[in-house]
Design an enzyme around this catalytic site. Structure first.
Site, PDB file in Angstrom:
ATOM      1  N   GLU A 119      -1.251  -4.618  13.991  1.00 38.48           N
ATOM      2  CA  GLU A 119      -1.904  -3.376  14.399  1.00 38.48           C
ATOM      3  C   GLU A 119      -2.064  -3.336  15.917  1.00 38.48           C
ATOM      4  O   GLU A 119      -2.455  -4.314  16.537  1.00 38.48           O
ATOM      5  CB  GLU A 119      -3.281  -3.263  13.741  1.00 38.48           C
TER       6      GLU A 119
ATOM      7  N   ARG B 276     -12.613   6.323   2.645  1.00 38.30           N
ATOM      8  CA  ARG B 276     -12.000   7.181   1.614  1.00 38.30           C
ATOM      9  C   ARG B 276     -12.549   6.808   0.250  1.00 38.30           C
ATOM     10  O   ARG B 276     -12.630   7.623  -0.662  1.00 38.30           O
ATOM     11  CB  ARG B 276     -10.480   6.989   1.660  1.00 38.30           C
TER      12      ARG B 276
ATOM     13  N   CYS C  42     -10.956  -2.736   7.134  1.00 43.55           N
ATOM     14  CA  CYS C  42     -10.040  -3.489   7.994  1.00 43.55           C
ATOM     15  C   CYS C  42     -10.197  -3.070   9.449  1.00 43.55           C
ATOM     16  O   CYS C  42     -10.323  -3.915  10.343  1.00 43.55           O
ATOM     17  CB  CYS C  42      -8.588  -3.296   7.542  1.00 43.55           C
TER      18      CYS C  42
ATOM     19  N   HIS D  65      -1.840  -6.024   8.972  1.00 47.90           N
ATOM     20  CA  HIS D  65      -1.836  -5.575   7.577  1.00 47.90           C
ATOM     21  C   HIS D  65      -0.582  -6.104   6.881  1.00 47.90           C
ATOM     22  O   HIS D  65       0.494  -6.167   7.499  1.00 47.90           O
ATOM     23  CB  HIS D  65      -1.823  -4.039   7.508  1.00 47.90           C
TER      24      HIS D  65
HETATM   25  N1  PCA Z   1      -7.632  -3.688   3.170  1.00 47.81           N
HETATM   26  C1  PCA Z   1      -8.608  -2.650   3.411  1.00 47.81           C
HETATM   27  C2  PCA Z   1      -9.938  -3.365   3.459  1.00 47.81           C
HETATM   28  C3  PCA Z   1      -9.701  -4.718   2.935  1.00 47.81           C
HETATM   29  C4  PCA Z   1      -8.248  -4.864   2.853  1.00 47.81           C
HETATM   30  O1  PCA Z   1      -7.646  -5.906   2.558  1.00 47.81           O
HETATM   31  C5  PCA Z   1      -8.306  -1.819   4.654  1.00 47.81           C
HETATM   32  O2  PCA Z   1      -7.126  -1.675   5.000  1.00 47.81           O
HETATM   33  O3  PCA Z   1      -9.219  -1.298   5.267  1.00 47.81           O
END
Ligand code: PCA
Length: 223
Positions: free
Chosen positions: A85, A95, A148, A174
């Site tokens: 990111e 959401r 996240c 991610h």
């Molecule tokens: N993904 C979520 C929160 C925890 C995770 O593993 C997110 O992208 O916010």
């Protein structure tokens, strides 16, 4: 040198979260990134998927591990690649409810903090190294507005403001769903096997330890 690698507990009705499965596979891994340097040791910590509690767990992990490098990992259902990111924004906008049943809407992660922070990881070099190793990867320009991004923003704010964290390098990555998660909705969701995700994180850690600046090459997106 110590590396903190965090993954999240499952959320949204799932029984597994690939970020924790991949992070915990690297607990104790010694990354020999430069022959003359002592190995960097990875410490994996599980983070609750809850606004606020996630940052408390991060603080506890930083105090305990005293890392030079922090990579926070999260699940991104629908993505087909490992995505470092670029930017964390100062907004919580759920959401869905978090695991504590909270759903903040348009609230700052940290009142009075800047609108955004950039990752201090070499995101372009990571994407290049991942692709060169045969792992699909792209830069992402949005970590969303759920837990996240909340954790990512909190991490970068600590690096910017807290004596214990100043000088640390950190950011967020991610990763896609695991095949067992995608198998429940045939044809609908991309996934990445745990071995590939774990190898991807090894490459990401190694690249962050080796590359002090970043590559200058296209990683942009039209939207
Ligand atoms: N993904 C979520 C929160 C925890 C995770 O593993 C997110 O992208 O916010």
């Amino acid at each position: 040198m110590h590396v903190l690698l965090t993954g999240f507990e499952p959320f949204d009705g799932e029984s597994v979260n690939p970020s924790w499965e991949a992070a915990r596979a690297l607990e104790g891994w010694r990354c020999e990134f430069a022959p003359q340097e002592p190995a960097a040791v990875v410490h994996a910590r599980r983070i609750p998927c809850a606004f606020g509690a996630a940052l408390d767990a991060l603080d506890a992990a930083i105090d305990e591990v005293r890392p030079a490098l922090v990579l926070c990992i999260g699940q991104a259902g629908g993505r087909s690649e490992i995505t470092p990111e670029r930017v964390a924004i100062n907004i919580d906008d759920g959401r869905i409810c978090d695991n504590a049943g909270r759903q903040p809407i348009d609230q700052p992660v940290i009142e009075g903090a800047p609108a955004a922070y950039f990752s201090s990881l070499p995101i372009k070099a990571m994407v290049r190294a991942l692709r060169d190793a045969g792992v699909p990867a792209s830069v992402s320009n949005s970590a969303g507005t759920f837990v996240c991004n909340h954790l990512f923003f909190g991490l970068m704010h600590r690096i910017a403001t807290r004596p214990v964290a100043v000088g640390m390098r950190g950011g967020f990555i991610h990763i896609p769903l695991l095949p067992q998660q995608a198998a429940r909705l045939p044809g609908a969701l991309p996934s990445l096997a745990l071995d590939a995700a774990t190898q991807g994180l090894r490459i990401a850690v190694g690249t962050a330890l080796q590359v002090s600046g970043d590559l200058r090459e296209s990683g942009g997106a039209l939207h």
